[in-house]
Scaffold this motif. Structure first.
Motif, PDB file in Angstrom:
ATOM      1  N   ASP A  32      47.574  52.771  25.951  1.00  0.00           N
ATOM      2  CA  ASP A  32      47.303  51.656  26.857  1.00  0.00           C
ATOM      3  C   ASP A  32      47.509  50.306  26.180  1.00  0.00           C
ATOM      4  N   GLY A  33      47.521  50.296  24.856  1.00  0.00           N
ATOM      5  CA  GLY A  33      47.784  49.056  24.150  1.00  0.00           C
ATOM      6  C   GLY A  33      49.182  48.520  24.365  1.00  0.00           C
ATOM      7  N   PHE A  34      50.100  49.362  24.838  1.00  0.00           N
ATOM      8  CA  PHE A  34      51.457  48.903  25.147  1.00  0.00           C
ATOM      9  C   PHE A  34      51.526  48.205  26.510  1.00  0.00           C
ATOM     10  N   LEU A  35      50.433  48.232  27.258  1.00  0.00           N
ATOM     11  CA  LEU A  35      50.440  47.670  28.603  1.00  0.00           C
ATOM     12  C   LEU A  35      49.818  46.279  28.602  1.00  0.00           C
ATOM     13  N   SER A  36      50.250  45.465  29.554  1.00  0.00           N
ATOM     14  CA  SER A  36      49.676  44.133  29.715  1.00  0.00           C
ATOM     15  C   SER A  36      48.278  44.246  30.313  1.00  0.00           C
ATOM     16  N   GLU A  37      47.517  43.159  30.229  1.00  0.00           N
ATOM     17  CA  GLU A  37      46.173  43.144  30.778  1.00  0.00           C
ATOM     18  C   GLU A  37      46.194  43.390  32.282  1.00  0.00           C
ATOM     19  N   GLU A  38      47.214  42.825  32.974  1.00  0.00           N
ATOM     20  CA  GLU A  38      47.322  43.024  34.424  1.00  0.00           C
ATOM     21  C   GLU A  38      47.535  44.482  34.768  1.00  0.00           C
ATOM     22  N   LEU A  39      48.384  45.166  33.969  1.00  0.00           N
ATOM     23  CA  LEU A  39      48.647  46.584  34.250  1.00  0.00           C
ATOM     24  C   LEU A  39      47.425  47.442  33.945  1.00  0.00           C
ATOM     25  N   ARG A  40      46.664  47.071  32.916  1.00  0.00           N
ATOM     26  CA  ARG A  40      45.460  47.857  32.596  1.00  0.00           C
ATOM     27  C   ARG A  40      44.386  47.701  33.670  1.00  0.00           C
ATOM     28  N   ARG A  41      44.415  46.557  34.370  1.00  0.00           N
ATOM     29  CA  ARG A  41      43.428  46.313  35.416  1.00  0.00           C
ATOM     30  C   ARG A  41      43.974  46.608  36.812  1.00  0.00           C
ATOM     31  N   ALA A  42      45.189  47.174  36.877  1.00  0.00           N
ATOM     32  CA  ALA A  42      45.809  47.483  38.171  1.00  0.00           C
ATOM     33  C   ALA A  42      45.086  48.651  38.832  1.00  0.00           C
ATOM     34  N   PRO A  43      45.315  48.892  40.137  1.00  0.00           N
ATOM     35  CA  PRO A  43      44.758  50.081  40.789  1.00  0.00           C
ATOM     36  C   PRO A  43      45.131  51.348  40.052  1.00  0.00           C
ATOM     37  N   LEU A  44      44.315  52.380  40.214  1.00  0.00           N
ATOM     38  CA  LEU A  44      44.468  53.587  39.409  1.00  0.00           C
ATOM     39  C   LEU A  44      45.854  54.199  39.510  1.00  0.00           C
ATOM     40  N   GLU A  45      46.425  54.220  40.727  1.00  0.00           N
ATOM     41  CA  GLU A  45      47.741  54.840  40.880  1.00  0.00           C
ATOM     42  C   GLU A  45      48.802  54.080  40.091  1.00  0.00           C
ATOM     43  N   GLU A  46      48.801  52.749  40.192  1.00  0.00           N
ATOM     44  CA  GLU A  46      49.782  51.950  39.460  1.00  0.00           C
ATOM     45  C   GLU A  46      49.490  51.970  37.965  1.00  0.00           C
ATOM     46  N   PHE A  47      48.214  52.007  37.594  1.00  0.00           N
ATOM     47  CA  PHE A  47      47.857  52.101  36.183  1.00  0.00           C
ATOM     48  C   PHE A  47      48.354  53.417  35.587  1.00  0.00           C
ATOM     49  N   GLY A  48      48.180  54.518  36.329  1.00  0.00           N
ATOM     50  CA  GLY A  48      48.689  55.801  35.835  1.00  0.00           C
ATOM     51  C   GLY A  48      50.197  55.810  35.717  1.00  0.00           C
TER      52      GLY A  48
END
Length: 525
Positions: A32-48
């Motif tokens: 998850d460290g490769f993801l932006s803060e917005e992506l980490r806080r996105a809805p579960l489906e988009e986060f997955g």
């Protein structure tokens, strides 16, 4: 090294993780460290989906790097090395962009395009038809559809399918040459590439399974929380109904006690009057006259004619008789008033029993009669306060309704109007109750209008909200429960007011059934 996410990752389904739970969580947090803060806080489906994209990009970076090294060590053509370096750079750029975007759409498109372009270019440069059917093609297909969706994934898949199915075989047959001899280095590269792609496919599948399990667990928690909230809301609704019913019972009981108390006062008054008149009755004088006659029974003619007392006795008895008749009429009048008071008590109790007996049962109700009952159950407060009560009842048929619920609404509205009139300084306090059909005849309308304190415009939309009240000692559930009861009767409760000091009108609209509408619309004979 990318930063790790501080968010807690929900546990996956049993069997979904191939690694031990703690290590799997640690790996996912690192990923998850490769993801932006917005992506980490996105809805579960988009986060997955973003997590799968990060894992796939990282796998493709490793694969393209290893293949490029293998190409160099195997002494293959510079075209292979250029293709490998290009693929490495493309996948690395996609992985790099995940830290800087708020949506995974662009990195997913980069990964899909580079996978398809690199595979097709390699197949053309190597002049090898079997490259088009390599295991990497399945990885491209699964990732493209999952990351981009079925519709946008066609932008990548359709050209790739056309090249694999038509373009590459046609080009080889028309313009290509025989494939180069299979060297040991080339054979090793192809087999290692297939093995790495298989492992990458497992990794991507694991990430997808974990994302699906995370979403499923979150949904289960959400459903559980929603059910708990619904259960609490239902319990609160039942509590409000019980409290409202108790308040309604208290309102009715207050009215009953007031009516009965007034009647008992009348009974006590009548009893006092009868007792006083019996104590002051002239019956004792009649007894004295009778005793006097008994004493002179032997000489009664002489006593009545010669004795002064005897000669006055006939006139005295006549006057006494007239007084006793008057006493009897007075006592009969008081006994009649006493009987009427007792009958009034019986009527009030009987009426309350009648209304309490049918709670929850739909029956035919004559609305004007029910309104009159509600006014009587209010304990005569309007008359005592000098409020002019006007009844404007149109000719309407009986309606099928739950008598208890409608009575509860009426009692709440009458209580609300009484308080509004008591708090008002307007002279000539007036309460008007109207019963009439609505336009079209499909509904019955009951209006309770007062010229009391009125309602401010900003309060009109909140009058039926739970807990809202404008009274200093109000509880804020009477009108709310009345609105709910009106909905349960398939009707509605509304209010209009011109503003403070302008009074208010509460309206109950109740449906009429087919036969009632026909009766209402029938022409007068």
């Amino acid at each position: 090294m990318p930063s790790t996410s501080s968010e807690e990752i929900p546990p996956a389904e049993p069997g979904a993780l191939a690694l031990p739970g703690r290590r799997a969580k640690g790996f996912l947090s690192w990923l998850d460290g490769f993801l932006s803060e917005e992506l980490r806080r996105a809805p579960l489906e988009e986060f997955g989906r973003s997590r799968v994209l990060a894992g796939a990009s990282l796998s493709l970076v490793l694969i393209s790097g290893l293949i490029t090294i293998a190409f160099i060590l195997g002494g293959l053509s510079s075209y292979y090395v250029i293709a490998g370096v290009s693929a490495f750079a493309g996948y690395a750029s996609a992985l790099w962009s995940l830290r800087r975007v708020s949506s995974p759409r662009l990195p997913a498109l980069l990964v899909s395009v580079f996978m398809a372009f690199t595979s097709m270019l390699t197949a053309f440069v190597a002049n090898d038809t079997y490259l088009s059917a390599h295991a990497v093609m399945m990885l491209i297909t699964s990732l493209t559809v999952y990351l981009l969706g079925p519709r946008l994934g066609l932008v990548t898949l359709v050209p790739m399918v056309l090249i694999v199915g038509v373009g590459h075989p046609f080009w080889r047959q028309r313009f290509g040459s025989e494939p180069p001899p299979l060297t040991h280095g080339y054979e090793w590269v192809m087999h290692v590439l297939a093995a790495i792609c298989m492992f990458a496919g497992w990794a991507v599948g694991w990430l997808y399974s974990n994302a699906h399990a995370t979403t499923h667990a979150a949904l289960e928690r959400d459903i559980k929380a929603r059910k708990e909230a619904e259960a609490k809301l239902s319990e609160l609704h039942r509590t409000l109904l019980d409290v409202s019913r108790q308040a309604g019972m208290s309102e009715v009981a207050t009215g009953v006690l007031h009516n009965v108390g007034n009647a008992i006062n009348s009974v006590n008054t009548s009893i006092g009057v009868v007792t006083d008149r019996l104590r002051g009755s002239r019956i004792s004088k009649l007894v004295q006259a009778t005793e006097l006659l008994d004493q002179h029974a032997a000489e009664l003619p002489a006593f009545l004619t010669t004795d002064p007392r005897g000669s006055m006795l006939p006139a005295y008895l006549g006057a006494l008789s007239a007084q006793l008749v008057a006493e009897r009429e007075s006592l009969l009048t008081e006994m009649k008033a006493l009987g009427e008071s007792v009958e009034h008590i019986r009527s009030v109790v009987s009426m309350q029993q009648q209304h309490a007996r049918y709670g929850g049962v739909v029956e035919q109700v004559t609305v004007p009669q029910l309104i009159n009952d509600a006014l009587r159950l209010s304990g005569g407060e309007f008359e005592r306060l000098g409020i002019d009560v006007r009844r404007e009842y149109a000719e309407v048929p009986p309606i099928e309704v739950d008598r208890h619920k409608l009575l509860q609404i009426l009692l709440n509205l009458l209580s609300n109007a009484r308080h509004a009139l008591m708090d008002s300084t307007t002279p000539g306090k007036r309460l008007t109750i109207r019963v009439r059909p609505c336009a079209g005849g499909a509904q019955l309308r009951i209006e309770v209008e007062d010229n009391g304190v009125g309602i401010a415009p900003e309060y009109l939309t909140r009058m039926f909200s739970q807990g809202f009240t404008t009274k200093k000692t109000g509880h804020g559930f009477g009108l709310h429960i009345s609105a709910l009861a009106a909905q349960e009767l398939h009707g509605r409760l509304s209010v209009v007011s011109a503003g403070p000091g302008q009074g208010a009108t509460f309206t109950i609209e109740l449906p009429l059934h087919g036969a009632q509408v026909s009766e209402l619309m029938a022409p007068a004979s």
